[in-house]
Design an enzyme around this catalytic site. Structure first.
Site, PDB file in Angstrom:
ATOM      1  N   GLU A 116      22.756 104.828  13.629  1.00 44.67           N
ATOM      2  CA  GLU A 116      21.886 105.980  13.880  1.00 44.67           C
ATOM      3  C   GLU A 116      22.543 106.824  14.972  1.00 44.67           C
ATOM      4  O   GLU A 116      22.434 106.523  16.142  1.00 44.67           O
ATOM      5  CB  GLU A 116      20.500 105.476  14.311  1.00 44.67           C
ATOM      6  CG  GLU A 116      19.456 106.561  14.435  1.00 44.67           C
ATOM      7  CD  GLU A 116      18.163 106.043  15.052  1.00 44.67           C
ATOM      8  OE1 GLU A 116      17.275 106.882  15.263  1.00 44.67           O
ATOM      9  OE2 GLU A 116      18.045 104.847  15.331  1.00 44.67           O
ATOM     10  N   HIS A 205      12.833 107.839  10.386  1.00 41.43           N
ATOM     11  CA  HIS A 205      11.497 107.966  11.009  1.00 41.43           C
ATOM     12  C   HIS A 205      10.902 109.384  10.916  1.00 41.43           C
ATOM     13  O   HIS A 205      10.920 110.144  11.871  1.00 41.43           O
ATOM     14  CB  HIS A 205      11.445 107.411  12.434  1.00 41.43           C
ATOM     15  CG  HIS A 205      12.570 107.796  13.351  1.00 41.43           C
ATOM     16  ND1 HIS A 205      12.993 109.085  13.546  1.00 41.43           N
ATOM     17  CD2 HIS A 205      13.345 107.035  14.165  1.00 41.43           C
ATOM     18  CE1 HIS A 205      13.986 109.111  14.425  1.00 41.43           C
ATOM     19  NE2 HIS A 205      14.210 107.878  14.812  1.00 41.43           N
ATOM     20  N   ASP A 242       3.175 102.227  13.854  1.00 40.10           N
ATOM     21  CA  ASP A 242       2.749 101.373  14.977  1.00 40.10           C
ATOM     22  C   ASP A 242       1.514 101.932  15.683  1.00 40.10           C
ATOM     23  O   ASP A 242       1.066 101.393  16.696  1.00 40.10           O
ATOM     24  CB  ASP A 242       3.890 101.184  15.988  1.00 40.10           C
ATOM     25  CG  ASP A 242       4.359 102.507  16.598  1.00 40.10           C
ATOM     26  OD1 ASP A 242       3.869 103.572  16.164  1.00 40.10           O
ATOM     27  OD2 ASP A 242       5.215 102.471  17.493  1.00 40.10           O
ATOM     28  N   HIS A 245       3.877 106.196  17.271  1.00 41.22           N
ATOM     29  CA  HIS A 245       4.890 107.185  16.892  1.00 41.22           C
ATOM     30  C   HIS A 245       4.356 108.249  15.945  1.00 41.22           C
ATOM     31  O   HIS A 245       4.893 109.350  15.900  1.00 41.22           O
ATOM     32  CB  HIS A 245       6.093 106.489  16.243  1.00 41.22           C
ATOM     33  CG  HIS A 245       7.074 105.962  17.236  1.00 41.22           C
ATOM     34  ND1 HIS A 245       6.841 104.824  17.956  1.00 41.22           N
ATOM     35  CD2 HIS A 245       8.277 106.428  17.636  1.00 41.22           C
ATOM     36  CE1 HIS A 245       7.875 104.601  18.751  1.00 41.22           C
ATOM     37  NE2 HIS A 245       8.750 105.567  18.580  1.00 41.22           N
ATOM     38  N   ASP A 267      11.760 100.096  13.848  1.00 45.32           N
ATOM     39  CA  ASP A 267      12.507 100.783  14.913  1.00 45.32           C
ATOM     40  C   ASP A 267      12.377  99.978  16.212  1.00 45.32           C
ATOM     41  O   ASP A 267      12.335 100.532  17.313  1.00 45.32           O
ATOM     42  CB  ASP A 267      12.002 102.226  15.099  1.00 45.32           C
ATOM     43  CG  ASP A 267      12.998 103.096  15.872  1.00 45.32           C
ATOM     44  OD1 ASP A 267      14.185 102.721  15.949  1.00 45.32           O
ATOM     45  OD2 ASP A 267      12.592 104.143  16.410  1.00 45.32           O
ATOM     46  N   SER A 302      10.921 105.798  22.844  1.00 49.24           N
ATOM     47  CA  SER A 302      12.234 105.211  22.535  1.00 49.24           C
ATOM     48  C   SER A 302      12.056 103.946  21.724  1.00 49.24           C
ATOM     49  O   SER A 302      11.995 102.857  22.271  1.00 49.24           O
ATOM     50  CB  SER A 302      12.960 104.881  23.832  1.00 49.24           C
ATOM     51  OG  SER A 302      12.136 104.024  24.611  1.00 49.24           O
TER      52      SER A 302
END
Length: 382
Positions: A116, A205, A242, A245, A267, A302
């Site tokens: 990534e 994402h 989650d 995000h 992630d 993050s």
């Protein structure tokens, strides 16, 4: 309500066994009303349990072994260890240590690395360190090869498609069987569509680290309903379900627009499975506060500390989709994305016997790889 037959690590069509071999099962297991589902496949996981895949260490193997062992309890039977934007020296040291391998009692199978960055947008770098970002200016694909060192074990590369010369890089990666994902990008819809026409098949994402949806130019998000996708091709998109995000309403919008493309990803970062506090993500220090993870001293998200089974439960709750659909988003869809749906992600005859037993609330009770039990919920103390 039915029996699942397994032999030599594969799911068996029992017809031949009954009629030709006149055989029966050597071992019978009562699943006591559990749901049996294909094992989960996590195509974006940066680490966990104190291990960070983007840190070059000499005992990298023991770190990846630890994570692959621990995620069995989350129902993950195979995964793509993910490296965030790093200096070339890190790729050169870490990538040769990642080996594609089958799962088993030692841990979940490794399908290949997900890289990534570092070919991403400065404006949408998210938690990626700016000083490590790179472009394709000079040599395009050669620049990418020089940065990574080797593509032998690479399965997915996330890049920003608006970058100069990205088209030839996408074509070259696709020809090598590497999945190209669009992310950390300020691309408009036509740039995103061109990337898909050149072979890109995934969005990293969705909604995170990209231009927000705008009605006159929906950007990368617009790929979910684009009419410019080549015939016979499907665009998949990762979602970090989650509860942090992506707002549940955004999750519902994406799911209703393009249900067959939704791929649940964790992630997850090194802090997954650890107490709150300070941990790393590649070159950065991150702070964990409950389920929130920020670059230390900022409010930049993050990665996550959510486990895959948590993401499946949250997705099902947020969207109200069927249990089957929630489970497929973590198994069938990632398998289709990687082109391995003939062996993983289903309970079809002749596919790998990687499966889970779950209760009706979708909590994992046992994990099997190649027909062998590799993890079971300890019920002795309950």
């Amino acid at each position: 309500r039915e029996d699942l037959w397994v032999r030599e690590g594969k799911i068996l069509n029992p017809e031949k066994l009954f009629f030709d071999e006149k055989g029966s099962a050597d071992v019978q297991l009562d699943c006591k009303g559990s749901i049996i589902a294909p094992g989960f496949i996590d195509v974006q996981i940066n680490g966990g349990f104190g291990v960070d895949f983007s840190l070059a260490t000499d005992d990298f193997k023991s770190g990846i072994d630890l994570v692959s062992q621990k995620i069995l309890s989350h129902g993950v039977t195979s995964f793509c260890p993910t490296l965030v934007t790093s200096p070339p020296s890190v790729y050169h040291q870490v990538l040769p240590q990642i080996r594609v391998r089958n799962g088993g009692a030692h841990g979940a199978g490794i399908l290949g690395a997900h890289l990534e960055g570092p070919f991403i947008s400065r404006e949408k770098k998210g938690a990626h360190p700016e000083h490590c970002l790179r472009t394709f200016e000079a040599g395009a694909f050669q620049d990418l090869l020089a940065t990574y060192g080797s593509l032998d074990c690479v399965r997915i590369v996330t890049l920003a498609p608006e970058m100069e010369r990205s088209s030839e890089v996408i074509r070259e990666l696709t020809q090598r069987g590497i999945c190209v994902s669009l992310g950390h990008s300020v691309a408009n819809l036509s740039q995103a569509e061109e990337a898909v026409q050149n072979g890109a098949t995934f969005i990293t994402h969705l909604f995170n680290a990209m231009l927000p949806f705008h009605h006159r130019d929906p950007g990368i998000v617009g790929l979910l309903t684009s009419d410019k996708i080549p015939a016979g091709r499907r665009v998949f998109y990762g979602m970090i379900s989650d509860g942090i995000h992506t707002n549940p309403a955004a999750l519902r919008i994406a799911h209703r627009a393009h249900p067959k493309g939704l791929v649940l990803v964790t992630d997850a970062i090194a802090g997954m499975g650890l107490a709150p506090g300070r941990h790393t993500l590649g070159q950065q220090v991150v702070e964990i506060d409950g389920l929130n993870t920020y670059i230390a001293g900022t409010k930049t998200l993050s990665g996550s500390v959510a486990t895959m089974d948590t993401c499946v439960r949250h997705f099902q709750e947020a969207t109200g989709c069927s249990v089957e659909m929630a489970l497929e988003a973590a198994s069938l869809h990632p398998a289709q994305l990687l082109g391995i749906e003939h062996s993983k992600g289903t309970l079809n005859y002749d596919s790998d016997a990687d499966f889970l037993m779950l209760n009706d609330s979708l909590y994992v009770q046992a994990t099997y790889i190649a027909g062998q039990e590799v993890w079971r919920q300890d019920t002795s103390g309950m």
